[in-house]
Design a protein around this motif. Structure first.
Motif, PDB file in Angstrom:
ATOM      1  N   ALA A  10      11.709  59.711  76.482  1.00  0.00           N
ATOM      2  CA  ALA A  10      11.374  58.885  75.123  1.00  0.00           C
ATOM      3  C   ALA A  10      11.857  57.607  75.277  1.00  0.00           C
ATOM      4  O   ALA A  10      11.181  56.658  75.102  1.00  0.00           O
ATOM      5  CB  ALA A  10      11.799  59.592  73.988  1.00  0.00           C
ATOM      6  N   GLU A  11      13.023  57.157  75.780  1.00  0.00           N
ATOM      7  CA  GLU A  11      13.619  55.939  75.953  1.00  0.00           C
ATOM      8  C   GLU A  11      12.679  55.237  76.955  1.00  0.00           C
ATOM      9  O   GLU A  11      12.597  54.071  76.555  1.00  0.00           O
ATOM     10  CB  GLU A  11      15.123  55.760  76.347  1.00  0.00           C
ATOM     11  N   PHE A  12      12.366  55.701  78.017  1.00  0.00           N
ATOM     12  CA  PHE A  12      11.677  55.118  78.965  1.00  0.00           C
ATOM     13  C   PHE A  12      10.296  54.779  78.324  1.00  0.00           C
ATOM     14  O   PHE A  12       9.874  53.367  78.430  1.00  0.00           O
ATOM     15  CB  PHE A  12      11.568  56.030  80.049  1.00  0.00           C
ATOM     16  N   VAL A  13       9.669  55.660  77.751  1.00  0.00           N
ATOM     17  CA  VAL A  13       8.227  55.345  77.260  1.00  0.00           C
ATOM     18  C   VAL A  13       8.381  54.231  75.842  1.00  0.00           C
ATOM     19  O   VAL A  13       7.652  53.268  75.892  1.00  0.00           O
ATOM     20  CB  VAL A  13       7.438  56.544  76.582  1.00  0.00           C
ATOM     21  N   THR A  14       9.439  54.308  75.451  1.00  0.00           N
ATOM     22  CA  THR A  14       9.511  53.179  74.256  1.00  0.00           C
ATOM     23  C   THR A  14       9.768  51.896  75.023  1.00  0.00           C
ATOM     24  O   THR A  14       9.183  50.718  74.503  1.00  0.00           O
ATOM     25  CB  THR A  14      10.901  53.351  73.480  1.00  0.00           C
ATOM     26  N   ALA A  15      10.553  51.837  76.127  1.00  0.00           N
ATOM     27  CA  ALA A  15      10.877  50.498  76.865  1.00  0.00           C
ATOM     28  C   ALA A  15       9.531  50.237  77.430  1.00  0.00           C
ATOM     29  O   ALA A  15       9.567  48.885  77.636  1.00  0.00           O
ATOM     30  CB  ALA A  15      12.180  50.753  77.581  1.00  0.00           C
ATOM     31  N   ARG A  16       9.170  50.963  78.158  1.00  0.00           N
ATOM     32  CA  ARG A  16       7.928  50.511  79.173  1.00  0.00           C
ATOM     33  C   ARG A  16       6.617  50.777  78.871  1.00  0.00           C
ATOM     34  O   ARG A  16       5.576  50.403  79.641  1.00  0.00           O
ATOM     35  CB  ARG A  16       8.447  51.027  80.723  1.00  0.00           C
ATOM     36  N   GLY A  17       6.529  51.504  77.668  1.00  0.00           N
ATOM     37  CA  GLY A  17       4.966  51.783  77.334  1.00  0.00           C
ATOM     38  C   GLY A  17       4.013  50.813  77.261  1.00  0.00           C
ATOM     39  O   GLY A  17       2.879  50.951  77.646  1.00  0.00           O
ATOM     40  N   THR A  18       4.255  49.443  76.736  1.00  0.00           N
ATOM     41  CA  THR A  18       3.535  48.435  76.544  1.00  0.00           C
ATOM     42  C   THR A  18       3.130  47.912  77.777  1.00  0.00           C
ATOM     43  O   THR A  18       2.036  47.651  77.852  1.00  0.00           O
ATOM     44  CB  THR A  18       4.236  47.592  75.476  1.00  0.00           C
ATOM     45  N   ALA A  19       4.124  47.906  78.532  1.00  0.00           N
ATOM     46  CA  ALA A  19       3.772  47.207  79.963  1.00  0.00           C
ATOM     47  C   ALA A  19       2.954  47.975  80.621  1.00  0.00           C
ATOM     48  O   ALA A  19       2.088  47.532  81.308  1.00  0.00           O
ATOM     49  CB  ALA A  19       5.276  47.010  80.736  1.00  0.00           C
ATOM     50  N   LEU A  20       3.013  49.365  80.566  1.00  0.00           N
ATOM     51  CA  LEU A  20       2.269  50.380  81.340  1.00  0.00           C
ATOM     52  C   LEU A  20       1.043  50.185  80.630  1.00  0.00           C
ATOM     53  O   LEU A  20      -0.027  50.361  81.387  1.00  0.00           O
ATOM     54  CB  LEU A  20       2.940  51.751  81.215  1.00  0.00           C
ATOM     55  N   LEU A  21       0.878  50.117  79.465  1.00  0.00           N
ATOM     56  CA  LEU A  21      -0.705  50.216  78.960  1.00  0.00           C
ATOM     57  C   LEU A  21      -1.223  48.832  79.481  1.00  0.00           C
ATOM     58  O   LEU A  21      -2.487  49.029  79.436  1.00  0.00           O
ATOM     59  CB  LEU A  21      -0.413  50.083  77.348  1.00  0.00           C
ATOM     60  N   ARG A  22      -0.642  47.832  79.267  1.00  0.00           N
ATOM     61  CA  ARG A  22      -1.243  46.541  79.931  1.00  0.00           C
ATOM     62  C   ARG A  22      -1.815  46.784  81.254  1.00  0.00           C
ATOM     63  O   ARG A  22      -2.710  46.530  81.946  1.00  0.00           O
ATOM     64  CB  ARG A  22      -0.255  45.541  79.810  1.00  0.00           C
ATOM     65  N   THR A  23      -0.812  47.328  82.253  1.00  0.00           N
ATOM     66  CA  THR A  23      -1.445  47.637  83.579  1.00  0.00           C
ATOM     67  C   THR A  23      -2.587  48.365  83.329  1.00  0.00           C
ATOM     68  O   THR A  23      -3.488  48.195  84.336  1.00  0.00           O
ATOM     69  CB  THR A  23       0.037  48.390  84.398  1.00  0.00           C
ATOM     70  N   ALA A  24      -2.506  49.380  82.759  1.00  0.00           N
ATOM     71  CA  ALA A  24      -3.555  50.391  82.559  1.00  0.00           C
ATOM     72  C   ALA A  24      -4.753  49.823  82.450  1.00  0.00           C
ATOM     73  O   ALA A  24      -5.828  49.910  82.767  1.00  0.00           O
ATOM     74  CB  ALA A  24      -3.249  51.594  82.000  1.00  0.00           C
ATOM     75  N   THR A  25      -4.781  48.788  81.449  1.00  0.00           N
ATOM     76  CA  THR A  25      -5.955  48.035  80.655  1.00  0.00           C
ATOM     77  C   THR A  25      -6.495  47.381  81.831  1.00  0.00           C
ATOM     78  O   THR A  25      -7.690  47.292  82.021  1.00  0.00           O
ATOM     79  CB  THR A  25      -5.432  47.275  79.477  1.00  0.00           C
ATOM     80  N   LEU A  26      -5.850  46.626  82.521  1.00  0.00           N
ATOM     81  CA  LEU A  26      -6.011  45.790  83.661  1.00  0.00           C
ATOM     82  C   LEU A  26      -6.784  46.574  84.625  1.00  0.00           C
ATOM     83  O   LEU A  26      -7.887  46.144  85.496  1.00  0.00           O
ATOM     84  CB  LEU A  26      -5.099  44.752  84.212  1.00  0.00           C
ATOM     85  N   LEU A  27      -6.356  47.880  85.004  1.00  0.00           N
ATOM     86  CA  LEU A  27      -6.809  48.515  86.047  1.00  0.00           C
ATOM     87  C   LEU A  27      -8.135  49.228  85.837  1.00  0.00           C
ATOM     88  O   LEU A  27      -8.996  49.325  86.598  1.00  0.00           O
ATOM     89  CB  LEU A  27      -5.808  49.679  86.456  1.00  0.00           C
ATOM     90  N   CYS A  28      -8.203  49.511  84.568  1.00  0.00           N
ATOM     91  CA  CYS A  28      -9.410  50.209  83.938  1.00  0.00           C
ATOM     92  C   CYS A  28     -10.598  49.425  83.515  1.00  0.00           C
ATOM     93  O   CYS A  28     -11.598  49.578  83.466  1.00  0.00           O
ATOM     94  CB  CYS A  28      -8.856  51.120  82.761  1.00  0.00           C
ATOM     95  N   GLY A  29     -10.161  48.348  82.643  1.00  0.00           N
ATOM     96  CA  GLY A  29     -11.013  47.287  82.208  1.00  0.00           C
ATOM     97  C   GLY A  29     -11.098  47.505  80.804  1.00  0.00           C
ATOM     98  O   GLY A  29     -11.529  46.585  80.056  1.00  0.00           O
ATOM     99  N   ALA A  30     -11.031  48.694  80.050  1.00  0.00           N
ATOM    100  CA  ALA A  30     -11.258  48.899  78.908  1.00  0.00           C
ATOM    101  C   ALA A  30      -9.854  49.611  78.203  1.00  0.00           C
ATOM    102  O   ALA A  30      -9.116  50.497  78.895  1.00  0.00           O
ATOM    103  CB  ALA A  30     -12.580  49.776  78.624  1.00  0.00           C
ATOM    104  N   HIS A  31      -9.747  49.346  76.924  1.00  0.00           N
ATOM    105  CA  HIS A  31      -8.522  49.491  76.469  1.00  0.00           C
ATOM    106  C   HIS A  31      -8.529  51.002  75.938  1.00  0.00           C
ATOM    107  O   HIS A  31      -7.542  51.559  76.143  1.00  0.00           O
ATOM    108  CB  HIS A  31      -8.251  48.646  75.007  1.00  0.00           C
TER     109      HIS A  31
END
Length: 169
Positions: A10-31
Motif C-alpha cells: 500500500a505504501e509503494f502504490v501510494t508513493a509510486r502509483g502516479t509515476a507508474l500511471l504516467r509511464t503506463a499512459t505514455l506506453l499505452c497512449g490512452a489514459h
C-alpha cells in the motif's frame, strides 16, 4: 530474509502509483487503457509481493510487469485493430496552444512506434532511466536499448519532420 507485507505494498502504490500511471499512459497512449494496464500490473505484483526481497526496490519489477503487459496487449491488438478513419486536415496556426499541439503530435507519433521502441523511449527519456536501468526493466542488453532508442528517435524525427513541414511553409 524477511518478507514484504500488505502495508509495504500500500505504501509503494501510494508513493509510486502516479509515476507508474504516467509511464503506463505514455506506453499505452490512452489514459483509460493505462489505468487498466496499471491495475493488472499491480495485481500481478501484489500476488508475488511477499516473495520480493524487502531490501530491494520493487519499482523495476513492477515496471517490467507493466512493459510486458503493454507489449502483450499490442500484439493482441494487431489482430483486433479497429479501422481508423482519416482525420480532416488541420490548418496550421501560431496560437498560444502551439506547444500543446506539438506535444499532441509527438504523442500521436510515439503511439505509432512498435511497443518495444516506445517502451525504450518512454523509459529512457520520460522516466529518465539510464541505459542500464532500461535494459534491466526490459530484460534485454544495453546494446539493444541503444539501438532501439536510436531507431525510435530516427523514426520520430522522420515522421515529425514530415508532419511539421507544412507548418513552416
Amino acid at each position: 530474509m524477511g518478507r514484504r507485507d500488505d502495508k509495504s505494498f500500500a505504501e509503494f502504490v501510494t508513493a509510486r502509483g502516479t509515476a507508474l500511471l504516467r509511464t503506463a499512459t505514455l506506453l499505452c497512449g490512452a489514459h483509460q487503457d493505462a489505468e487498466d494496464i496499471l491495475q493488472t500490473a499491480l495485481e500481478k505484483a501484489y500476488r508475488h509481493w511477499g516473495r520480493l526481497d524487502p531490501g530491494s526496490d520493487p519499482e523495476p519489477y513492477v515496471r517490467r510487469i507493466l512493459v510486458n503487459l503493454v507489449i502483450s496487449r499490442s500484439r493482441r491488438w494487431k489482430v483486433l485493430r479497429e479501422i481508423n478513419m482519416a482525420k480532416p486536415p488541420e490548418t496550421p496556426t501560431s496560437s498560444a496552444t502551439h506547444t500543446v499541439e506539438l506535444r499532441g503530435t509527438l504523442m500521436d507519433e510515439l503511439r505509432k512506434l512498435g511497443p518495444r521502441q516506445r517502451a525504450v523511449l518512454v523509459l529512457r527519456f520520460w522516466e529518465d532511466l539510464s541505459e542500464a536501468e532500461t535494459a534491466r526493466v526490459l530484460g534485454c542488453s544495453v546494446g539493444t536499448v541503444k539501438s532501439q532508442a536510436s531507431r525510435g528517435l530516427a523514426r520520430l524525427r522522420e515522421r515529425l519532420d514530415r508532419n511539421l513541414a507544412p507548418l513552416g511553409s
